[in-house]
Structures are given as structure tokens and as C-alpha cells.
Design a protein around this motif. Sequence first.
Motif, PDB file in Angstrom:
ATOM      1  N   SER A  51      -9.985  31.083  17.830  1.00 38.10           N
ATOM      2  CA  SER A  51     -10.024  29.780  17.169  1.00 38.10           C
ATOM      3  C   SER A  51      -8.650  29.122  17.079  1.00 38.10           C
ATOM      4  O   SER A  51      -8.533  28.001  16.586  1.00 38.10           O
ATOM      5  N   ALA A  52      -7.616  29.830  17.510  1.00 40.90           N
ATOM      6  CA  ALA A  52      -6.250  29.302  17.403  1.00 40.90           C
ATOM      7  C   ALA A  52      -5.572  29.425  18.750  1.00 40.90           C
ATOM      8  O   ALA A  52      -4.585  30.145  18.915  1.00 40.90           O
ATOM      9  N   GLU A  53      -6.078  28.716  19.713  1.00 39.26           N
ATOM     10  CA  GLU A  53      -5.582  28.810  21.081  1.00 39.26           C
ATOM     11  C   GLU A  53      -4.098  28.439  21.155  1.00 39.26           C
ATOM     12  O   GLU A  53      -3.668  27.417  20.623  1.00 39.26           O
ATOM     13  N   GLY A  54      -3.326  29.298  21.798  1.00 36.88           N
ATOM     14  CA  GLY A  54      -1.909  29.026  21.985  1.00 36.88           C
ATOM     15  C   GLY A  54      -1.010  29.494  20.861  1.00 36.88           C
ATOM     16  O   GLY A  54       0.212  29.442  20.990  1.00 36.88           O
ATOM     17  N   VAL A  55      -1.589  29.958  19.738  1.00 37.99           N
ATOM     18  CA  VAL A  55      -0.769  30.412  18.610  1.00 37.99           C
ATOM     19  C   VAL A  55      -0.255  31.828  18.843  1.00 37.99           C
ATOM     20  O   VAL A  55       0.922  32.125  18.641  1.00 37.99           O
ATOM     21  N   PHE A  56      -1.125  32.716  19.295  1.00 37.42           N
ATOM     22  CA  PHE A  56      -0.758  34.119  19.463  1.00 37.42           C
ATOM     23  C   PHE A  56      -0.251  34.372  20.882  1.00 37.42           C
ATOM     24  O   PHE A  56      -0.938  34.084  21.857  1.00 37.42           O
ATOM     25  N   LEU A  57       0.953  34.918  20.988  1.00 40.15           N
ATOM     26  CA  LEU A  57       1.534  35.202  22.290  1.00 40.15           C
ATOM     27  C   LEU A  57       0.971  36.492  22.870  1.00 40.15           C
ATOM     28  O   LEU A  57       0.584  36.548  24.036  1.00 40.15           O
ATOM     29  N   ARG A  58       0.948  37.541  22.044  1.00 42.03           N
ATOM     30  CA  ARG A  58       0.382  38.833  22.446  1.00 42.03           C
ATOM     31  C   ARG A  58      -0.298  39.448  21.236  1.00 42.03           C
ATOM     32  O   ARG A  58       0.124  39.236  20.084  1.00 42.03           O
ATOM     33  N   HIS A  59      -1.341  40.217  21.485  1.00 51.48           N
ATOM     34  CA  HIS A  59      -1.962  40.947  20.383  1.00 51.48           C
ATOM     35  C   HIS A  59      -2.712  42.147  20.928  1.00 51.48           C
ATOM     36  O   HIS A  59      -3.058  42.212  22.113  1.00 51.48           O
ATOM     37  N   GLY A  60      -2.976  43.124  20.048  1.00 51.16           N
ATOM     38  CA  GLY A  60      -3.704  44.320  20.445  1.00 51.16           C
ATOM     39  C   GLY A  60      -3.858  45.256  19.269  1.00 51.16           C
ATOM     40  O   GLY A  60      -3.454  44.937  18.146  1.00 51.16           O
TER      41      GLY A  60
END
Length: 236
Positions: free
Chosen positions: A70-79
Motif C-alpha cells: 500500500s506504500a509503493e516506493g517507500v520501502f527500499l528493501r525488506h525481509g
Amino acid sequence: DVQLGSRAPLLCVKGEWPAGVSGLLASQLTDRYGLPAIVASPRDEGVYSASGRSVNGVNILSILEVCDGSAEGVFLRHGGHSAACGFTVPAHAIDIAFEHLEAAARDVVLTEELGSVLLVDARLKLSQIDLNSVESIESLAPYGEQFPEPIFMVPGVYLHQRRRMGGNDQHMRMMAKSGRAAISAIMFNCDPLLAGYPEDRPVDVAVSIERNEWQGQIWPQLRIRDWRPFDETRSG
């Protein structure tokens, strides 16, 4: 209040501390408040790095994945996985990321199932704990995500000789007594309710058992994880 819906069922904290500390702080927050927690700190090149830890029954990676969608472009990497996660965001977007995470948590987390639950591995009498106990427990190490440090419940002990420790008096050292048995105990970030609880009233304590060494002397020590007033009618 989380149960009333006025606060999101997720703790989000940011601040400046060394790399590697965020995960530890998140774990301490989940232990203390019984809520999933995410802790972020700035890194080089205008980026915030965050670590999250969860509680039983809450998949923190699901919260992050719903939020990322829902927050496109906010998170650079996640896991991560159900119990722990991590992500990076641009520094200017950390507050926006927190807002999305809290909104996602409201959709994903069932607040009626929240609560800090500490599972114990066995019930012991204080008189059963000695250096042999310490050595037996140490032989089980190392501990980790799939094999956590064992925790024991010791019922009906009295906590005497309480002495505050730490720069802000946040820790407390004391002596646990039951009958003729007496063992040194410590509680880090001591619960204020325990600190003020009458010394002449017994309590049940959930503890880790460890060794304490000083000037060549070795003795067992209890690290108190949680407590409750003793009730002799309670079976476990």
C-alpha cells in the motif's frame, strides 16, 4: 489504549544508536509491552534501517508486506519471517513508513489476542536450584530462535534485600528466599509494581538460571523475567 482502538497494535520507535542495537531494543519492547515492535535508526546516505520483533500469534512479516503493497516506493528493501523482520527506507520517509505500518497493523492484528505471554519450561522449588543446576542448563547452550533459553517458574518466594542498580535505578538486585533456601536474583528494567510489592508477601517468579562469578566465587543467580502474586490455590 490498544484494546480500545485508540492506539495501533504496533510500537514504532526511531532514534540514533549503533548498528545492531535496533533488534535488541525491539525485543525488549515486545517483552515489556506484549506488542510487536519496530525500531529504526539512521544510517549512511540518507537511509533509515529498521528491525522488528513480534509476539506469539502475530506475523510481523505479514504486517510489513501489507504495508509495502500500500506504500509503493517507500520501502527500499525488506525481509524476514513471522517473528522478526527488517527494512530500509529513505530518511525523509520514515514517518510515512511508520504511519503505513500502524495502519496495516490495525488491519492484520487481532487486538483481543494480544498480551505478553511468557512460556515456562518447568516448575522448580528454590531449594532445587544450585551450581549443578547451572551447569546442566549451560550444557544446553547455545540458544537461538529455534531453541530459546529455558525459563523456569519458581512459586512462593519472598524477595528481600532489594537494591536498585543502573544509571537510572532501573534495575534491581534482591535475595529470593523460600524456607531455608536463598538465592541471589536480579531483574533488569524492574517492574515498578514488583519494586513496590511488600517484601512479606510471596510471589511466583519466571526466571532464567545463570551463574554469577566474582573474585573467584561462583554461585547461582536468578534472572527474573516476570512475576505474579503467589496464590496457593493456583495449581500451576
